[in-house]
Design a protein around this motif. Structure first.
Motif, PDB file in Angstrom:
ATOM      1  N   ALA A 114       0.823  -1.203   0.000  1.00 55.84           N
ATOM      2  CA  ALA A 114       0.000   0.000   0.000  1.00 55.84           C
ATOM      3  C   ALA A 114       0.861   1.260   0.000  1.00 55.84           C
ATOM      4  O   ALA A 114       0.550   2.253  -0.681  1.00 55.84           O
ATOM      5  CB  ALA A 114      -0.937  -0.004   1.209  1.00 55.84           C
ATOM      6  N   VAL A 115       1.951   1.227   0.755  1.00 57.20           N
ATOM      7  CA  VAL A 115       2.865   2.375   0.822  1.00 57.20           C
ATOM      8  C   VAL A 115       3.492   2.638  -0.552  1.00 57.20           C
ATOM      9  O   VAL A 115       3.644   3.796  -0.974  1.00 57.20           O
ATOM     10  CB  VAL A 115       3.949   2.130   1.893  1.00 57.20           C
ATOM     11  N   ILE A 116       3.870   1.565  -1.243  1.00 59.77           N
ATOM     12  CA  ILE A 116       4.471   1.724  -2.580  1.00 59.77           C
ATOM     13  C   ILE A 116       3.487   2.400  -3.530  1.00 59.77           C
ATOM     14  O   ILE A 116       3.827   3.374  -4.229  1.00 59.77           O
ATOM     15  CB  ILE A 116       4.914   0.360  -3.134  1.00 59.77           C
ATOM     16  N   ASP A 117       2.259   1.891  -3.587  1.00 59.72           N
ATOM     17  CA  ASP A 117       1.284   2.477  -4.501  1.00 59.72           C
ATOM     18  C   ASP A 117       0.883   3.881  -4.086  1.00 59.72           C
ATOM     19  O   ASP A 117       0.626   4.745  -4.949  1.00 59.72           O
ATOM     20  CB  ASP A 117       0.062   1.568  -4.605  1.00 59.72           C
ATOM     21  N   ASN A 118       0.846   4.149  -2.794  1.00 60.75           N
ATOM     22  CA  ASN A 118       0.576   5.512  -2.325  1.00 60.75           C
ATOM     23  C   ASN A 118       1.695   6.457  -2.749  1.00 60.75           C
ATOM     24  O   ASN A 118       1.456   7.603  -3.147  1.00 60.75           O
ATOM     25  CB  ASN A 118       0.405   5.528  -0.816  1.00 60.75           C
ATOM     26  N   HIS A 119       2.943   5.966  -2.684  1.00 53.21           N
ATOM     27  CA  HIS A 119       4.080   6.789  -3.104  1.00 53.21           C
ATOM     28  C   HIS A 119       3.966   7.152  -4.589  1.00 53.21           C
ATOM     29  O   HIS A 119       4.221   8.296  -4.974  1.00 53.21           O
ATOM     30  CB  HIS A 119       5.390   6.044  -2.844  1.00 53.21           C
ATOM     31  N   LEU A 120       3.556   6.189  -5.402  1.00 54.65           N
ATOM     32  CA  LEU A 120       3.353   6.482  -6.829  1.00 54.65           C
ATOM     33  C   LEU A 120       2.272   7.545  -7.005  1.00 54.65           C
ATOM     34  O   LEU A 120       2.422   8.486  -7.802  1.00 54.65           O
ATOM     35  CB  LEU A 120       2.951   5.213  -7.576  1.00 54.65           C
ATOM     36  N   HIS A 121       1.182   7.399  -6.253  1.00 56.51           N
ATOM     37  CA  HIS A 121       0.045   8.314  -6.367  1.00 56.51           C
ATOM     38  C   HIS A 121       0.395   9.723  -5.897  1.00 56.51           C
ATOM     39  O   HIS A 121      -0.081  10.715  -6.467  1.00 56.51           O
ATOM     40  CB  HIS A 121      -1.125   7.759  -5.543  1.00 56.51           C
ATOM     41  N   GLN A 122       1.247   9.823  -4.876  1.00 63.07           N
ATOM     42  CA  GLN A 122       1.550  11.113  -4.256  1.00 63.07           C
ATOM     43  C   GLN A 122       2.707  11.857  -4.917  1.00 63.07           C
ATOM     44  O   GLN A 122       3.239  12.807  -4.344  1.00 63.07           O
ATOM     45  CB  GLN A 122       1.861  10.912  -2.762  1.00 63.07           C
TER      46      GLN A 122
END
Length: 553
Positions: free
Chosen positions: A140-148
């Motif tokens: 989740a952190v990885i995909d959030n990093h991409l999104h942010q």
């Protein structure tokens, strides 16, 4: 004969505090999970010296007839304790995927079981759930990093980190993430089974909580747009992952039907990871008993080799003896006999099947330690067939041989085997590693294929060639190699049984597991997420009106 779960229910478990006292643990070192299971405070054992000898149980390639490796391990522990010595078993935690899929349970069988078998096979103390939660938090952190905004410039096409689930579910092998305008960038990914998670491997190879956090920081989750590794440390979440895992790092104490102590902890699969219980669990058994008896998953070509080449360098203790489990039915299966005909007397087939046993005995003997063959006897095995195996082992291979009948006879069925194994541990021999850490990665793979599998060569896909170049560029090529392949064959083709020669292993890609400390070579069609069979074991499992679980076996 009663079913496994009926036998388990017929025995009243001792309070887990009584089992703890047997091995010298105080109440303050125990974290109870009900009356019949507990966690051991691993930190309280850290400075305690090791006193025990180590016995490794492995087997020939598994077959649908079942080899009973865990049953033999449990019977061996019970028998050693009955002989007046102190022994602790150290086992892996079952995954709910195979429990509901094919096996229906993984806590031994008959009168050689660990209990409470329902709890151990299902949620137990929550360790595997904790691994799933930590793994998916990182995803989740990885995909959030991409999104942010993707400050780390992660390349979406080079993200190693997928999600995990402790269940066999083929429909999740390939998925699309981020569909919809507000749900992050769309990309292809998928789910693996929790037992294959690098966090599971990290948990089981860590020496303590501090080591766990260091290893988590080193996990490489992706490459950036310059081809450089992106780690958990870069994402700044090792502390959060450690918080999720802080209780899971403590090993679990349970008992056998004979009230022998067993430490069950961690569950990496041997076909896609290192396939052994945790370093902490094995270390605890070595500190608390005269003999620590442990097992490695699947056959010696997978769990046995990885125990020797991946776990031992971390554990810092080689086995004093190795037990290789075989059955008459498995030998005939490896000779090409159909599953429905395995009960029929067939000495020529047994002789052909001995080639598979021979390959495993040769492989384990290469490490220099004493090897004992345990024939797990089924009730309908023919005595002449058994004598054929015994003659081969004792006269051809010059190794020790004994029958085990602990499934039917409990500890009494393993007393002679225990005496033989204890004698073998007194035969002090120098451990010989299969390869050196600084050997080129190609040489390590070639050595495993030749010396353990009996194969000839390997070939790399275009993707594997690219992966290998990245591994060398980042200096990871001095790590051990974990070859992920089918457990059913010495080759990477599950349909090829027996002891083939001159075959080639096909490696389709390499996956760096830097936190765990090894490189995975994906061979053949091995899957990181199994599927359920046409008739899954889940169809046989039920709960009665009293809350009693049935159907586990």
């Amino acid at each position: 004969m009663k079913s496994d779960i009926e036998i388990a229910h017929s025995v009243k478990a001792l309070p887990i505090t009584d089992i703890a006292k047997q091995i010298g643990l105080s109440d303050s070192q125990l974290i109870p999970y009900g009356h019949d299971k507990a966690k051991i405070d691993a930190a309280s054992l850290k400075n305690m010296p090791r006193q025990g000898k180590l016995i490794l149980v492995t087997s020939i390639n598994p077959t649908p007839a079942g080899e009973g490796k865990t049953t033999v391990t449990i019977g061996l522990v019970d028998a050693i304790n009955r002989l007046g010595k102190s022994a602790i078993g150290a086992l892996r935690e079952p995954s709910m995927g195979p429990v509901f899929g094919l096996k229906g349970g993984a806590t031994g069988g008959g009168y050689a079981q660990v209990i409470p078998m329902e709890d151990i096979n299902l949620h137990f103390t929550g360790d595997i759930h904790a691994v799933s939660a930590a793994h998916n938090l990182l995803a989740a952190v990885i995909d959030n990093h991409l999104h942010q905004g993707n400050d780390l410039k992660i390349d979406p096409d080079n993200i190693y980190w997928r999600r995990v689930l402790d269940m066999n579910d083929r429909s999740l092998r390939q998925i699309t993430l981020g569909k919809g305008k507000v749900n992050g960038p769309e990309r292809n990914s998928g789910f693996d089974i929790t037992a294959s998670s690098e966090i599971m491997a990290v948990l089981t190879l860590s020496k303590d909580l501090f080591d766990l956090k260091k290893r988590l920081n080193r996990i490489v989750v992706a490459l950036n747009d310059q081809g450089k590794p992106v780690t958990v440390e870069d994402l700044k979440v090792a502390g959060a992952l450690t918080a999720v895992l802080k209780d899971a790092i403590n090993p679990n104490l349970v008992q056998s039907l004979e009230h022998s102590p067993f430490i069950i902890h961690g569950g990496p699969f041997a076909n896609i990871a290192q396939g052994t219980n945790s370093v902490i669990a094995t270390d605890a058994a070595l500190k608390l008993a005269d003999y620590a008896v442990t097992e490695a998953g699947f056959g010696s070509d997978l769990g046995g080799e990885k125990f020797m080449d991946v776990k031992i360098p971390v554990l810092g203790k080689e086995p004093d003896a190795v037990v290789v489990v075989a059955t008459i039915k498995a030998l005939k299966f490896h000779a090409g006999v159909a599953l429905e005909d395995l009960h029929k007397k067939d000495i020529p087939a047994v002789k052909i099947g001995l080639q598979n046993l021979d390959r495993h005995l040769t492989a384990m003997s290469r490490y220099g330690k004493p090897v004992v063959v345990a024939l797990n006897k089924f009730f309908d095995d023919d005595i002449e067939e058994i004598e054929t195996v015994k003659d081969f082992v004792e006269n051809n291979k010059k190794l020790s041989f004994e029958i085990a009948t602990s499934f039917v006879d409990g500890f009494e069925g393993s007393l002679d085997l225990a005496k033989l194994v204890l004698a073998a541990t007194e035969n002090h021999r120098t451990f010989m590693p299969l390869y050196q850490a600084d050997d080129p990665i190609e040489e390590k793979i070639q050595t495993i294929i030749e010396k353990i599998y009996g194969g000839k060569d390997f070939e790399l896909s275009d993707r594997a060639v690219t992966d290998l170049a990245e591994i060398k560029e980042n200096g990871w090529d001095q790590l051990p190699v974990v070859i992920a392949k089918t457990p059913n064959s010495l080759t990477d083709d599950s349909k090829i049984h027996g002891a083939p020669s001159d075959f080639t292993i096909h490696i389709r890609r390499f996956i760096p597991k830097i936190g765990a400390g090894f490189i995975v070579a994906m061979a053949g069609k091995v899957l990181m997420m199994p599927g359920l069979g046409k008739v899954p074991a889940a169809e046989k499992i039920d709960v009665d009106e009293k809350g009693q679980i049935t159907g586990l076996s």
